[in-house]
Design an enzyme around this catalytic site. Structure first.
Site, PDB file in Angstrom:
ATOM      1  N   HIS B 207       0.822  -1.203   0.000  1.00 18.46           N
ATOM      2  CA  HIS B 207       0.000   0.000   0.000  1.00 18.46           C
ATOM      3  C   HIS B 207       0.865   1.266   0.000  1.00 18.46           C
ATOM      4  CE1 HIS B 207      -3.027   2.850   1.870  1.00 18.46           C
ATOM      5  NE2 HIS B 207      -3.635   2.427   0.798  1.00 18.46           N
ATOM      6  N   HIS B 211       1.026   3.935  -3.363  1.00 21.09           N
ATOM      7  CA  HIS B 211       0.747   5.370  -3.305  1.00 21.09           C
ATOM      8  C   HIS B 211       1.974   6.212  -3.639  1.00 21.09           C
ATOM      9  CE1 HIS B 211      -3.460   5.714  -2.027  1.00 21.09           C
ATOM     10  NE2 HIS B 211      -3.278   4.530  -1.494  1.00 21.09           N
ATOM     11  N   HIS B 233      -7.800  -0.638  -5.243  1.00 18.31           N
ATOM     12  CA  HIS B 233      -8.486  -0.679  -3.944  1.00 18.31           C
ATOM     13  C   HIS B 233      -9.704  -1.602  -3.984  1.00 18.31           C
ATOM     14  CE1 HIS B 233      -5.975   2.937  -3.216  1.00 18.31           C
ATOM     15  NE2 HIS B 233      -6.009   2.517  -1.965  1.00 18.31           N
ATOM     16  N   GLU B 350     -10.620  10.712  -5.062  1.00 18.78           N
ATOM     17  CA  GLU B 350      -9.477  10.361  -4.195  1.00 18.78           C
ATOM     18  C   GLU B 350      -9.089  11.457  -3.231  1.00 18.78           C
ATOM     19  OE1 GLU B 350      -5.815   9.268  -6.197  1.00 18.78           O
ATOM     20  OE2 GLU B 350      -4.927   8.634  -4.333  1.00 18.78           O
ATOM     21  N   HIS B 366     -12.030  10.915  -0.191  1.00 16.33           N
ATOM     22  CA  HIS B 366     -11.249   9.778   0.303  1.00 16.33           C
ATOM     23  C   HIS B 366     -10.122  10.227   1.236  1.00 16.33           C
ATOM     24  CE1 HIS B 366      -7.318   7.795  -0.501  1.00 16.33           C
ATOM     25  NE2 HIS B 366      -7.947   6.758   0.014  1.00 16.33           N
ATOM     26  N   HIS B 370      -9.765   9.536   5.410  1.00 12.86           N
ATOM     27  CA  HIS B 370      -8.623   9.016   6.167  1.00 12.86           C
ATOM     28  C   HIS B 370      -8.286   9.958   7.316  1.00 12.86           C
ATOM     29  CE1 HIS B 370      -6.796   5.451   4.214  1.00 12.86           C
ATOM     30  NE2 HIS B 370      -7.409   5.876   3.131  1.00 12.86           N
ATOM     31  N   HIS B 406     -12.857   2.227   2.670  1.00 16.82           N
ATOM     32  CA  HIS B 406     -12.648   1.898   1.270  1.00 16.82           C
ATOM     33  C   HIS B 406     -13.810   1.124   0.672  1.00 16.82           C
ATOM     34  CE1 HIS B 406      -9.054   3.714  -0.295  1.00 16.82           C
ATOM     35  NE2 HIS B 406      -8.643   3.760   0.960  1.00 16.82           N
TER      36      HIS B 406
END
Lengths: 687, 686
Positions: B207, B211, B233, B350, B366, B370, B406
């Site tokens: 992960h 990114h 994802h 995103e 998104h 987080h 997610h």
């Protein structure tokens, strides 16, 4: 005090490390015969040219490592909580083993053998407990808990700073590392509650709380004179002092934690560690609810919030009906005006705290105060789903850091006050003392009258006594609140023909409430914080009494460091006079902070007849310090009046024929006096 | 190449220590001109280091030149989900991108070391190495060794340090930390049964790495970046769901209502820095809160999240977005030029502030999700607590809430995907080729695959200084025995035919132990492999090893692997063709069950002539993880929408018959469905 007594202190060093590791900066070494766990580093560390005193610890057939009872059930490296019944049992089992030893040398050998086989905090607890209680160890003193367990007082990151600095420095370097721990606390100032961090996270009050519970334990077959009442009084006084501090900062008085079904506003993240491997104490987020305790890792029965509610309800039944029900179903009268037997407050204190050996009906009234600590200490992980450790509320040395401690103890105190309000007000006869008159009183600091100064000060502790930093010396400089010392002055007239022994009782309270208004008697009543209590013999005529703030009846002068203890020559007569039991409110916290612009406080003085107050007992070697909070070792509590007198009860309707509305109305009595003073907070300018 | 490799490799060691502390077990020393060496250096280096890397004084490395890169405190967490931290990363990457050649980068980076946040530093040098053409041959060491504390609980590391403090200083045997099957929680909560999966080092490293390759807000627009954000994802969620079904747990539910408490908390027991600072934790039943982090410049309300979601759904159901000028941007996947709708939607979701068609309007759902979740334990910094692990790319998969978030993200994408017209028979069918048989073989056994535990060693002392002593981590992880796919394919055409083979895996039964309808199973299909074969006319027996999977990365490269890679031998260099991105090979298979669990393999052949993407020749290809990671400096090598054929609802009829289950797709000659069993042995595999 012989040398063995003094050497006992080295058992308090490095609780997490092998007993074979050199102590006292490499000068002391326990040579444990047949110790298989002896670490190889010992040889190399001892190689340095430092003179080594070796304390041989022979292999002893009588040290029952397999037979320490439940003492080995508390895992090493995890917290030990005196609020948890099974941990109390573990402590009792270990104390029993230690109590069987015959003298200092014997204890030293047995304890050195047990070291490393039981939980570290439990070990220190039991060792302290035994030293305080064994008559032949009367002269042994306990080193400050701050040096024994720096991790309970100093943020992990500060301690790691020292370790990293050592890792990165020349290994031959030997100057001590000094870590500054200033006014950075676990929280920010964003939440109003965090403005009090300097107070709640003060090393002294936390060390006091640890020590107090060591002196007045529960479930340990210790039934000291007025233990239950002192549980009430000492905690009541801490709440009074906390409230005073809150008023200084413009915060409202603390609210009791009453609804256990609603989220608790303020969380707490201690940033401390439980052991030497960085395991963190549990934390609590803001707005967390108390949860049913359902952990299986302590051998404790599951305890629900409902249990606590039922215990509370039964205790309130007893208070309002004036009697408890013992385990036979018989009534036990609750009254403070007794001529023999225990006062109601004492019975209630033992039930509420509770001491299951002493509670009149432990099964019925439960374990309210202790289990409250437990539920709050585990509200972040009540079922051990996340393998989290308990929070600081579970340890007597750390609990006072968390705002919820005060909310919980405000609830406890409120229950006691419910009881106290059931008692008859003191009569004029109980309050008055004819023939003596206070003419004038005040405080003097440095030639200035009635203005006291507070500010920041620092104190050094040796963190490397408790934690191993590769053998290097690490000092921690802690910043704390302090004040300039002052004297009380009293002009007292004795109109009698003979000398008169009187007890002087001095209290302090803020003059105004959070709204800036003067307080009624009842509003101010439980804010009065004891400042001093002492006996004087008044000669006929006028008397000028001067009393130093350092002599306070509630304080302990200062924590004793390992170095302080090492510097005592065991052979000298001074060692015997070294009369200090380590218990008491920290001297540096005697005064509330006040305000930068000065804050109005009131001092209240009352003289009572020592002939009535006196407790007859064999003169024992007393502890000069902290008597009002800690009592006297092996002796009765030295004041016959109910603790907190005269503010523990509601006032009589009238005094000298006039209504009583405010505390000043008590001062109409000649033997009482009320006086305004100001406390100024100088911050960094304290000298 | 060895020199470049070595020069740059050691910049990743000991990110929290002075750059002049010896690296490579004492064999390598950066010598900075005009900088004092730390006092421990002289004493530690008994033998003088064999490699000295001189770093001259550089006037061009000034703190002012680093922009906002210095704004993130050292020793604290760095989060790519925070706009201010992305800006800091961009500033530092821009600065490092200006260097020319490995030597220049080494000098500049060595000078920057210690001046910026440690994670940011590692992020930026990784970013730059991956993107600079002249550093093509440089490989990145595994995150597990660079930041061991992200993977192993603090207490295990501290115990190693204590052991070292107490052992004979002359001992050189490495200390070994076993990190077995003890995870951060117990099995009391059902969610904790998945700890071995969520806390696996490999998926967390994946992960982080993903990114790093596909960052938002870095002025960087790789081919189909947005679509891949959706697909990678989506596939992680599919695999998580499969694993849940293996354990008898229901499929993950999306974090739909942000106004009620989140049932499962998370306490990572990891530390951010070498000073023992803990990651934030989250209690069970924590309510997400409006984010008020002044020190990060982050203020987001739950209401913002709700409004952004609502606007995204407006766009999805109306079939167009609104750009900054108020103009319509149609969203559809069947395009002949320009971006697919999924791509546009994803950049807005995103979100990449530079690529979103209307960032102020569609927001940053998104990323901010987080952020809110990472700070729900201390949303206003009242308690000076660090962010939770869901804020960090290298740790966020550990927390169950990652999957709830997610699942919400994926649910929005699926809302879009089901608005697309189903694939037609023409799109699905490939006449002339026919799969006669397909299956898997392990050892000599057909169609039964085995999983169990395995261990892997990493050198913790590369990332954390243990007084110069070697410390090895031995991590236990899920693994499986390697296997092969076997396919019997008939090519009825007269000439060879190049086809793309697409292989997917899904459980046969749902949580109620019933066979699934097409739609229920659709987003459970996880890609196992995708490759091209040239079918000769007639019968073909295609064998493919599980190790060649299109989604996996072989294994993490350790410092030692890289040190031993040796000086440049061209063929070796090519063989060493590895980009570090991809799903971990050891996590290719779900756990299965001790008694065996029924899964299905789905195979489909498509026409490579149609799938092919023409890339300029001579580009560097990364053989591994292509489906999840794309290819460096090249276009994504499959023209079809990612997830084909399962990304859309099925056509109601195929070859004149209704489509109810996936098996109905297998009626096509070019598709095949086959049952297999996965058995979990629960012991160490040999």
């Amino acid at each position: 005090m012989d040398k063995s007594q003094k050497n006992l202190m080295y058992l308090f060093e490095l609780p997490y490390d092998s007993i074979s590791l050199p102590r006292s900066g490499g000068k002391i070494h326990f040579d444990v015969e047949n110790d298989v766990s002896r670490p190889p580093v010992v040889a190399t560390r001892l190689g340095g040219g430092i003179p080594v005193e070796t304390m041989p610890v022979p292999d002893r057939g009588d040290v029952p490592l397999q037979n320490l009872g439940t003492a080995t059930t508390v895992p090493l490296g995890s917290p030990f909580s005196f609020f948890i019944k099974t941990h109390r049992q573990a402590a009792k089992d270990l104390c029993d083993v230690f109590m069987k030893t015959k003298n200092a040398e014997d204890l030293l050998q047995v304890a050195a053998r047990v070291h490393g086989h039981v939980n570290e905090t439990l070990y220190i607890y039991a060792l302290s407990f035994v030293i305080l209680r064994k008559k032949e160890l009367r002269n042994s003193r306990l080193p400050s808990i701050i040096e024994v367990f720096p991790g309970k007082f100093i943020l992990q990151e500060k301690l790691m700073e020292a370790q990293l600095e050592i890792n990165r420095s020349d290994p031959n370097e030997s100057t001590p590392i000094v870590v500054e721990h200033g006014l950075e606390f676990a929280g920010t100032q964003l939440k109003p509650e965090h403005r009090l961090s300097y107070w709640r996270e003060d090393y002294g009050i936390n060390a006091h709380h640890w020590h107090w519970h060591l002196v007045y334990p529960i479930d340990m077959d210790v039934n000291r004179d007025r233990k239950g009442e002192l549980f009430y009084y000492m905690h009541q006084q801490m709440i009074a002092r906390y409230d005073m501090e809150r008023l200084c900062l413009g915060l409202p008085r603390v609210q009791k934690l009453e609804n256990w079904r609603a989220p608790i506003d303020d969380g707490y993240f201690s940033k401390l560690t439980v052991n030497n491997s960085g395991r963190a104490w549990g934390t609590r987020q803001d707005d967390t609810k108390m949860q049913d305790f359902q952990r299986n890792d302590f051998g404790l029965d599951f305890t629900e919030v409902t249990d606590l509610e039922i215990w509370r309800s039964r205790i309130l039944d007893a208070i309002h009906q004036g009697f408890m029900i013992d385990s036979q179903g018989e009534r036990v009268i609750l009254s403070d005006d007794v001529t023999s037997g225990k006062r109601g407050i004492d019975i209630l204190g033992d039930v509420l705290e509770s001491d299951s050996n002493i509670s009149v009906n432990s099964r019925y009234y439960g374990d309210l105060h202790n289990m409250g600590h437990v539920l709050l200490a585990f509200s972040h992980d009540p079922d051990f789903a996340h393998k989290e450790e308990m929070a600081v509320m579970g340890d007597t040395a750390t609990a006072m850091r968390d705002p919820v401690f005060y909310r919980w103890h405000k609830f406890v105190d409120d229950t006691f006050q419910e009881y106290k309000l059931m008692q008859k007000p003191y009569t004029e006869e109980q309050l008055n003392l004819s023939g003596v008159k206070i003419e004038r009183v005040g405080v003097v600091r440095n030639n200035e009258a009635d203005v006291l100064h507070t500010g920041w000060n620092t104190r050094l502790f040796e963190a490397s006594r408790g934690l191993d930093f590769n053998g290097r010396s690490v000092m921690v400089r802690l910043t704390h609140l302090d004040h300039e010392p002052f004297n009380y002055h009293l002009q007292v007239n004795n109109s009698g023909k003979g000398a008169k022994d009187v007890t002087v009782r001095a209290f302090l309270a803020p003059k105004l409430n959070a709204r800036g208004q003067e307080m009624s008697f009842m509003e101010q009543r439980i804010l009065w914080a004891e400042m001093d209590k002492f006996t004087v013999s008044l000669k006929p005529g006028s008397n000028h009494i001067v009393r130093s703030s350092k002599d306070s009846s509630i304080t302990n002068t200062e924590e004793l460091t390992f170095r302080d203890l090492e510097n005592v020559d065991p052979e000298s007569p001074a060692a015997a006079a070294f009369n200090f039991c380590g218990c008491g409110w920290p001297q540096h916290m005697l005064l509330p902070r006040g305000r930068p612009e000065g804050m109005a406080f009131q001092l209240f003085f009352m003289l009572t007849d020592y002939a009535q107050d006196k407790v007859t007992q064999r003169t024992t070697q007393g502890c000069a310090n902290g008597v009002s909070f800690c009592g006297i070792q092996d002796a009765k509590y030295p004041d016959t009046r109910p603790m907190g007198f005269p503010f523990d009860r509601r006032p009589p309707r009238q005094l000298l024929g006039r209504d009583v509305n405010i505390a000043a109305d008590y001062a109409r009595l000649d033997n009482a006096y009320i006086h305004d003073i100001s406390i100024k907070f100088l911050a960094d300018k304290l000298n | 190449m060895a020199n470049d490799q070595q020069r740059l490799l050691y910049l990743f060691e000991l990110p929290q220590e002075d750059i002049q502390v010896p690296r490579g077990g004492g064999s390598v020393l950066f010598k900075l001109e005009n900088e004092e060496t730390p006092p421990s250096v002289a004493t530690r280096v008994g033998v003088s280091p064999s490699v000295s890397l001189p770093v001259p004084e550089r006037d061009d490395v000034a703190l002012q030149a680093l922009g906002t890169a210095t704004s993130i405190p050292k020793g604290s967490a760095f989060s790519f989900f925070l706009a201010s931290h992305r800006k800091a990363a961009k500033d530092l990457c821009d600065f490092l991108m200006k260097t020319s050649g490995a030597e220049d980068l080494m000098q500049v980076a060595a000078r920057v070391h210690g001046k910026v946040n440690e994670t940011l530093f590692v992020y930026a040098i990784s970013f730059v190495i991956l993107r600079k053409k002249e550093l093509r041959s440089v490989r990145l060491p595994t995150m597990v060794e660079v930041f061991p504390s992200r993977f192993v609980p603090q207490e295990a590391l501290a115990k190693a340090q204590l052991q070292i403090n107490r052992m004979d200083p002359n001992q050189t045997e490495p200390v070994i930390i076993e990190h077995g099957l003890e995870f951060s929680g117990t099995h009391l909560k059902p969610e904790h049964r998945l700890s071995y999966w969520r806390e696996d080092y490999g998926i967390n490293v994946h992960h982080w790495h993903w990114h790093l390759i596909y960052p938002p807000g870095m002025g960087f627009d790789r081919d189909r970046k947005g679509e891949l954000f959706y697909y990678m994802h989506q596939q992680v969620i599919a695999r998580y769901d499969i694993e849940r079904l293996c354990l008898g747990l229901p499929r993950v539910e999306k974090l739909d209502n942000w106004r009620i408490p989140i049932k499962d908390g998370y306490f990572p027991k990891l530390t951010i820095s070498n000073s023992g600072r803990q990651w934030g934790s989250r209690q069970d039943n924590t309510l997400p809160k409006d984010l008020r982090r002044r020190e990060l410049g982050e203020f987001v309300d739950i209401t913002d999240m709700e409004i952004w979601r609502s606007r995204l759904l407006d766009a999805i159901h109306q079939g167009f977005m609104i750009d900054c000028n108020g103009d319509k941007v149609p969203l559809r996947d069947d395009v002949t030029s320009g971006k697919r709708g999924i791509e546009i939607l994803s950049e807005a979701l995103e979100a990449d502030a530079e690529l979103s068609v209307n960032f102020p309007y569609y927001g940053d759902l998104h990323n901010r999700g987080h952020d809110i979740l990472a700070f729900s334990h201390d949303p206003d910094n009242a308690h000076k607590e660090e962010m939770g692990v869901v804020g960090d790319l290298g740790t966020s998969l550990r927390d169950p809430v990652f999957f709830l978030l997610h699942k919400l993200v994926d649910d929005l994408f699926q809302e879009y995907k089901v608005t697309q017209p189903p694939y037609t028979e023409a799109e699905l069918f490939l006449p002339g080729v026919r799969i006669e048989r397909a299956g898997v073989v392990r050892g000599n056994e057909a169609d039964v695959l085995l999983t169990g535990w395995n261990t892997r060693e990493f050198e913790a002392s590369r990332g954390i200084d243990f007084n110069g002593k070697p410390v090895i981590l031995r991590l236990t992880h899920l693994d499986h025995k390697p296997f092969e796919y076997h396919m019997q394919i008939n090519n009825d055409l007269r000439e060879p035919k190049e086809v793309t083979v697409r292989i997917f895996l899904a459980p046969k039964f749902n949580g109620q132990e019933e066979e699934m309808g097409f739609m229920e199973q659709r987003i459970l299909w996880s890609e196992m492999d995708k490759f091209t074969v040239n079918l000769k006319p007639g019968k073909n027996h295609v064998v493919r090893s599980s190790k060649e999977s299109s989604i996996t990365n072989l294994e993490e490269l350790t410092f030692k692997d890289l040190e031993n890679s040796g000086p440049g031998n061209t063929s070796e260099q090519v063989a060493f063709n590895f980009c570090g991105c991809g799903w971990p090979q050891h996590m290719l298979l779900p756990r299965g069950r001790p008694e065996g669990m029924a899964l299905q393999l789905f195979f489909m052949l498509t026409d490579y002539a149609q799938d092919k993407v023409s890339n300029p020749g001579g580009v560097r290809r990364c053989a591994n993880g292509v489906s999840f990671c794309g290819m460096q400096d090249a276009k994504y090598p499959d023209a079809r929408p990612m997830g084909f054929p399962f990304d859309r609802s099925p056509a109601p009829l195929l070859q004149g018959l209704p489509v109810n289950t996936t098996a109905d797709y297998a009626r096509l000659g070019n598709a095949f469905i086959h049952d297999i069993t996965i058995r979990f042995l629960g012991e160490k595999l040999n």
